[in-house]
Design a protein around this motif. Structure first.
Motif, PDB file in Angstrom:
ATOM      1  N   ASP A 157       4.725  -1.914   4.828  1.00  0.00           N
ATOM      2  CA  ASP A 157       3.685  -2.925   4.629  1.00  0.00           C
ATOM      3  C   ASP A 157       3.730  -3.412   3.177  1.00  0.00           C
ATOM      4  OD1 ASP A 157       1.479  -4.548   4.852  1.00  0.00           O
ATOM      5  OD2 ASP A 157       0.025  -2.928   5.032  1.00  0.00           O
ATOM      6  N   VAL A 199     -13.070   1.252   3.669  1.00  0.00           N
ATOM      7  CA  VAL A 199     -13.354   1.526   5.080  1.00  0.00           C
ATOM      8  C   VAL A 199     -13.893   2.935   5.204  1.00  0.00           C
ATOM      9  CG1 VAL A 199     -11.655  -0.026   6.101  1.00  0.00           C
ATOM     10  CG2 VAL A 199     -10.969   2.266   5.411  1.00  0.00           C
ATOM     11  N   TYR A 221       2.762   7.071   5.108  1.00  0.00           N
ATOM     12  CA  TYR A 221       2.662   6.295   6.335  1.00  0.00           C
ATOM     13  C   TYR A 221       3.060   4.851   6.090  1.00  0.00           C
ATOM     14  CZ  TYR A 221       0.913   4.745  10.817  1.00  0.00           C
ATOM     15  OH  TYR A 221       0.821   4.222  12.080  1.00  0.00           O
ATOM     16  N   VAL A 222       2.648   4.343   4.946  1.00  0.00           N
ATOM     17  CA  VAL A 222       2.913   2.947   4.634  1.00  0.00           C
ATOM     18  C   VAL A 222       4.390   2.719   4.422  1.00  0.00           C
ATOM     19  CG1 VAL A 222       2.330   1.092   3.088  1.00  0.00           C
ATOM     20  CG2 VAL A 222       0.648   2.833   3.653  1.00  0.00           C
ATOM     21  N   GLU A 223       5.054   3.709   3.842  1.00  0.00           N
ATOM     22  CA  GLU A 223       6.503   3.579   3.695  1.00  0.00           C
ATOM     23  C   GLU A 223       7.166   3.445   5.053  1.00  0.00           C
ATOM     24  OE1 GLU A 223       8.624   6.410   1.324  1.00  0.00           O
ATOM     25  OE2 GLU A 223       7.203   6.128  -0.310  1.00  0.00           O
ATOM     26  N   VAL A 224       6.666   4.225   6.002  1.00  0.00           N
ATOM     27  CA  VAL A 224       7.238   4.156   7.343  1.00  0.00           C
ATOM     28  C   VAL A 224       6.995   2.775   7.947  1.00  0.00           C
ATOM     29  CG1 VAL A 224       7.046   5.089   9.684  1.00  0.00           C
ATOM     30  CG2 VAL A 224       7.061   6.631   7.726  1.00  0.00           C
ATOM     31  N   MET A 225       5.825   2.210   7.670  1.00  0.00           N
ATOM     32  CA  MET A 225       5.471   0.917   8.272  1.00  0.00           C
ATOM     33  C   MET A 225       5.978  -0.272   7.460  1.00  0.00           C
ATOM     34  SD  MET A 225       3.726   1.946  10.879  1.00  0.00           S
ATOM     35  CE  MET A 225       2.933   0.419  11.349  1.00  0.00           C
ATOM     36  N   GLN A 262      -0.997  -6.010   5.793  1.00  0.00           N
ATOM     37  CA  GLN A 262      -1.639  -5.619   7.045  1.00  0.00           C
ATOM     38  C   GLN A 262      -2.829  -4.698   6.789  1.00  0.00           C
ATOM     39  OE1 GLN A 262       2.327  -4.176   8.666  1.00  0.00           O
ATOM     40  NE2 GLN A 262       1.249  -4.727  10.532  1.00  0.00           N
ATOM     41  N   GLY A 263      -2.687  -3.852   5.774  1.00  0.00           N
ATOM     42  CA  GLY A 263      -3.724  -2.856   5.523  1.00  0.00           C
ATOM     43  C   GLY A 263      -4.708  -3.280   4.444  1.00  0.00           C
ATOM     44  N   LEU A 284       0.859  -1.172   0.000  1.00  0.00           N
ATOM     45  CA  LEU A 284       0.000   0.000   0.000  1.00  0.00           C
ATOM     46  C   LEU A 284       0.897   1.224   0.000  1.00  0.00           C
ATOM     47  CD1 LEU A 284      -2.504  -1.600   2.360  1.00  0.00           C
ATOM     48  CD2 LEU A 284      -3.217  -0.380   0.327  1.00  0.00           C
ATOM     49  N   ALA A 329      -7.569  -4.270   4.494  1.00  0.00           N
ATOM     50  CA  ALA A 329      -8.939  -3.779   4.682  1.00  0.00           C
ATOM     51  C   ALA A 329      -9.200  -2.516   3.867  1.00  0.00           C
ATOM     52  CB  ALA A 329      -9.199  -3.510   6.170  1.00  0.00           C
ATOM     53  N   LEU A 330      -8.153  -1.728   3.652  1.00  0.00           N
ATOM     54  CA  LEU A 330      -8.324  -0.485   2.896  1.00  0.00           C
ATOM     55  C   LEU A 330      -8.807  -0.747   1.476  1.00  0.00           C
ATOM     56  CD1 LEU A 330      -5.166   1.462   3.979  1.00  0.00           C
ATOM     57  CD2 LEU A 330      -7.541   1.918   4.578  1.00  0.00           C
TER      58      LEU A 330
END
Lengths: 715, 715
Positions: free
Chosen positions: B627, B656, B621-625, B648-649, B617, B651-652
């Motif tokens: 995922d 949502v 933010y996703v880069e930081v995490m 992890q994400g 994703l 669901a997006l």
């Protein structure tokens, strides 16, 4: 104050309900007590026997030849209150109630009887532990009024022959779990001071017992199994005291999940409450949460051995005779948040001079099995620990046959004594108790689980860092600035304050809110826009419409008078369609906010612990990941900073991918202020939601885009 | 094909380098072998002794009275190649080389000598294991040519007296780790078929030994410790074969971290490679990764006991005599991804009829210690397992004194035999080996770690679900559609293709890319905009400017001819300022993309395993995490779907907070196509980056906003 010393360290004891048959609990408790060399006098009290396990028995407590220090009650529940009353009236200062069937009963009179116990204890100022408990053990006195099988072996001394002096005290609401910590730790030769199981905690609460341990000088590390905390004030006082004393508390708190909450409620009548509030309370005082029995025992072991020399950082040197184990440990360490840096060239050259050509000192330092034998752990540890690149040492061994290490005992002891950095052994084979004793005598803990080894070091380093920070923080400055004139406005508002009303409170506390005008008709809104000179947002204000976007009660980016008028009419229509009975208090006109990092910030009031400040990174993805943290309000600037550091995505605030860092100072100000508002109005405000808050680049402040305050329901 | 049977199950064995002194490895190996009742003939070969531990010794291999099946070589490294040659020439079909000092040596001739070993093994088609290995053990034959202390106790049989029939085979590059699994598992009465340690794997590789185990009918569960995989094809073949056979492989692969990679390189000369590629290869074939010795042994135990009745889902019923342990287990289960649902009313009523008033059958089913004794685990398990609400049972016990459970042995055995759902015991006290035997005989594994208990159930359920899916997937349809005319365009492009060139390749594979025009001057760009009739983006096309945004070589949202012309000039200027020597191939004009969920999608070529499809994703933010997930290319639609589920994400993508679900079908199409491109051009394409891809709402497709292809460097 009840005399907890009389409970835990009596010289005279009555066991009310004692029996001779070791197959029933009333007999087992006598057998277990008799199996250890307790030096006090024990009097069985039994309605049916004159002698129990060689001791003269008495019909009632009143028949005893002296007023004992404490009584153990293991009689049917219905007899407990009267017997306790009898004890109190006689002057017995403490009681351990084993019997079950009180508040944990689904129906029946258990709850009432528990209240009676509580009243009697208060009346006589007795130290009463239980009911519904498995009793306790005081290792130093060899006193164990419990039926736990963990201490029923008379051939195993409660305190190991070889152990260090930093004892571990256990306080657990569950008897099985309390003694399970001991059951795991004893074969590892760990020294326990007490295992106390508190059951329903009708009178004495876990943290009161911890308080006693902090004072009695016999306990340096505390392990707890918690189902609920009944008195938050006691918790806060004792947890802070333990942190200041440097005596860590390691807990598990059940009830993370609904199923866990159900279990706690039925087990000891605990109201498990919101786990996030507990977690926040633990974080506040550096209380360490463990995830299973073994992990908790290993963390306690780490503190017991190295509590006086906690690691100053998270860089580890790994010494191994098994290259495979070294690599695995290195991966595991990095996954646990440690680092495994290459050693400096000088240290490396020193070590490699002693290794065979296929050994390496790069870190992991793989001596190979043969070289480890020749060079020895003591030398390798000493050389590695001397490097400025590491804060702690992991030495990997196969400690199955610990006799191999006995020749090294003396130099190893010297290394442990002189070490300035902590050293942890990990054994990839399972040592026997004698093996743990060899290492323990030398001064080293041995772990058999790689993840635990790494996690323990991380916990120790975190605890040291947190404690150093905590000791420097002045006690939170929370002088109430509750503006007098606000009280009236607050009381006049409905149960849910509109955005406009909510921001009024914030503004009264000095929080700058966007320039905004409440308009009652389309023309007033258009005039407001003209005054602001740029695109605006319109939002219907109604205590009955909380989710404005969902209701279509918001219009964004309107730049002309015409657009504003049309927008006004549209969102009023939408709001009426959404909820025909909604009280509409006007339409808020605001300039469109400049871009910023989206944050959610709020207050939730926990039933036990009061208002909790919540902060999280906003946006859809973050909602899916639930990256939010809590802390009990009020928070000071330091605590607020620490909260932000706990966010997984904290890097975003510091600026990533070329984006500028966000105005963290402004955010911290807002966190502190909102937490103070919640503290000032702790009985009145149930909830505050600032969502979203846009934090602009450093120096440019933030914009509270939406705000909501919900009042506490008046009972 | 080398005869692995001759290596592992010989009837005649030479030990070359054998010695009498048990304090040196050459003597220990004789002592360890002699401690177990191996029925074959063992011949020591020694230059210095005539007799070793009661056996006649021979000067050289050629002096042996018969041609043995296999030789164990434990002689200085420099003598190994010649001795192996001698063995091969004589007709000895297999050898286990213990000696170290080969490719793992930093300098010296070790690498060359290892190559000689490999050549000799090939020449004579010998099954050669090692060098730099700790040997192996074949438990069924009581044959253990190893010096491992884990098997040196002659009083402990290699195979427990009581165990189930589903044996665990271990293959490990590290000797210490290989035997460590056995060292943990043996006291738990787990049955091992083999422990084979392979060291440098000069000839036989780990998965060749696994292949042998899959065929020989003696092994149902495989445990591996991996430092590297030398032959990806062998891995893929054997891993798929094991999955189809339902014989799970549980691995740990070291080298997740840089420190772990250093360790592997120095230990067995392994090139650990990119861990994410290994992880993707494991995911592809349902290979289970374990995180520490104990966890791996527990997972293997779960499969060994319940491999034929794996859980159909993740709902567990928890039965406990300790309320505290039940609550903790429930929390732990939920954190491991299991659920602990309330039981159905009927089952609950049936159970509660048997419990005291303070017991509960809500789940956890807290019988209380007394009721557990009276009602018994067999009854409680049977009643709970009958509920449609659960897929597996966790029974919590204190198994420290297992004799308590012996009276229940018969009904417990019946329960295990008849159970349709798997049942796992968790003991919160530490059982002795006899305790594990009591439960093992009845048919139950016992775990002592709560997190492992929950994780094992999750692994077993995942394995079942994955295998069922895998068996239904047709073999991936990867008919190459490599368009013939593309080869020329590809070879004419530079090392890095521009966005325009990259999209040309995508388009040739049928991927619809946005309408776009390459403009060479400002007027052409303005004309293009006019033709598109809306706001456009301009992007400088240059193989020398990969990060266009950073270079200021992008202009967005231009709506007028004037703005386009100005934008054109500005970004060309910026590009020249950024890199004066950049070859500029024009400016791409594209309509602005409609909004969508941001995705990154790409190909990275792993040195060992070839092209890996990556999907994640997008957004800051996703880069930081981080995922993102990987899978070896090509992937089919099913694999692509499974990749998305691993995010992890995820669901997006399903929508949502009121947002519409994304066009997942279009995304899956793109994933499959990109992976096919990478497969078609696997030697030519080093990297593909589609970043971002905007996935529009369901039915509206996606937009590839930027694309980049990098060619493999020609050697």
């Amino acid at each position: 104050m009840p005399d907890i010393g009389a409970l835990l360290s009596p010289t005279t004891v009555a066991v009310v309900g004692a029996a001779s048959d070791p197959h029933i609990l009333r007999g087992r408790i006598m057998q277990v007590m008799g199996g250890h060399p307790f030096k006090g006098r024990v009097y069985p009290v039994s309605r049916s026997s004159d002698e129990i396990m060689g001791l003269k028995a008495y019909k009632t407590v009143s028949d005893l030849p002296e007023i004992v220090d404490m009584a153990v009650l293991i009689i049917p529940a219905k007899f407990v209150p009267d017997t306790l009353e009898e004890c109190g009236a006689m002057g017995i200062r403490a009681a351990q109630i084993i019997t079950s069937g009180f508040a944990e009963e689904v129906d029946g009179e258990g709850g009432d009887m528990q209240q009676r116990i509580r009243d009697i204890a208060e009346k006589y100022d007795m130290a009463v532990c239980g009911p519904n408990s498995e009793g306790f053990a005081n290792m130093g006195l060899d006193f164990c009024p419990t039926f736990s099988p963990a201490v029923d072996d008379p051939d195993t001394s409660l305190m190991p022959q070889w152990c260090n002096d930093n004892h571990i005290g256990v306080v657990a609401q569950s008897g099985g779990m309390g003694f399970a910590f001991y059951d795991r730790g004893r074969p590892k030769q760990l020294p326990f001071s007490y295992v106390i199981t508190t059951g329903n905690e009708a009178c004495l609460e876990g943290f009161q017992l911890v308080d006693y341990m902090l004072d009695d000088g016999n306990t340096e590390v505390i392990v707890m199994f918690i189902e609920d905390i009944k008195s938050p004030e006691i918790y806060a006082t004792v947890a802070e005291k333990s942190l200041r004393a440097g005596k860590p508390i390691i807990v598990t708190k059940i009830g993370h999940s609904q199923a866990g909450q159900r279990a706690a409620a039925s087990h000891t009548a605990a109201l498990a409450g919101s786990y996030s509030a507990y977690n926040a309370m633990f974080e506040r005082y550096g209380v360490i949460e463990g995830r299973d029995i073994e992990e908790i025992v290993d963390i306690a072991s780490g503190f017991s051995f190295w509590g006086d020399r906690l690691p100053k950082g998270k860089r580890v040197g790994i010494i191994t005779g098994s290259g495979g184990a070294g690599g695995w440990m290195a991966d595991t360490a990095v996954e646990a948040g440690l680092s495994v840096p290459p050693l400096d060239a000088k240290t490396r050259a020193q070590i490699e001079a002693l290794l065979p050509s296929y050994g390496t000192a790069q870190n992991p330092i793989d001596g190979t099995a043969g070289a480890i034998r020749e060079v020895g752990y003591p030398n390798l540890i000493r050389m590695t620990a001397a490097s400025d690149e590491v804060d702690a040492i992991i030495a990997i061994a196969s400690a199955r046959n610990a006799s191999r290490y006995e020749p090294d005992l003396e130099p190893m002891t010297a290394v442990a004594r002189e070490a300035e950095k902590p050293i942890f052994f990990n054994s990839y084979t399972m040592p026997k108790p004698e093996g743990f004793a060899v290492f323990g005598r030398a001064g080293f803990p041995v772990f058999t689980n790689m993840r635990n080894t790494a996690h323990v070091i991380s916990c120790l380093a975190d605890y040291r860092a947190f404690r150093e920070k905590f000791l420097k923080i002045p006690s939170i400055d929370t002088v109430s600035k509750k503006p007098a004139d606000l009280s009236e406005a607050f009381s006049q508002a409905g149960d849910t304050l509109t955005e406009y009303e909510s921001k009024h409170i914030l503004a009264a506390y000095g929080v700058s809110t966007p320039q905004e005008i409440l308009a009652n008709n389309a023309d007033a809104a258009a005039d407001a826009m003209a005054g602001m000179g740029g695109p605006v947002a319109l939002k219907v204000q109604s205590p009955d419409i909380i989710h404005k976007t969902e209701a279509g009660a918001v219009a964004l980016g309107l730049e002309s008078g015409e657009a504003v008028r049309a927008g006004f009419d549209r969102i009023i229509d939408n709001a009426r369609a959404y909820n025909a009975n909604a009280a509409i208090k006007g339409v808020l006109v605001q300039p469109m906010a400049p871009p910023g990092r989206e944050i959610i910030l709020g207050i939730n009031r926990d039933e036990a612990f009061g208002p909790m400040l919540m902060i999280g990174l906003g946006g859809v993805y973050v909602e899916v990941m639930r990256d939010v943290v809590f802390a009990p309000a009020p928070v000071g600037r330091e605590e607020a900073k620490m909260m932000l550091d706990r966010l997984q995505g904290v890097a975003l605030l510091h600026g990533v991918r070329g984006e500028p860092p966000a105005d963290i100072d402004a955010l911290i100000d807002l966190m502190v202020t909102v937490s103070c508002i919640a503290d000032d109005w702790r009985d009145d405000i149930a909830e505050i939601d600032l969502n979203p808050v846009l934090v602009h680049p450093k120096g440019e402040g933030l914009t509270i885009v939406d705000a909501l305050v919900v009042k506490t329901k008046q009972v």
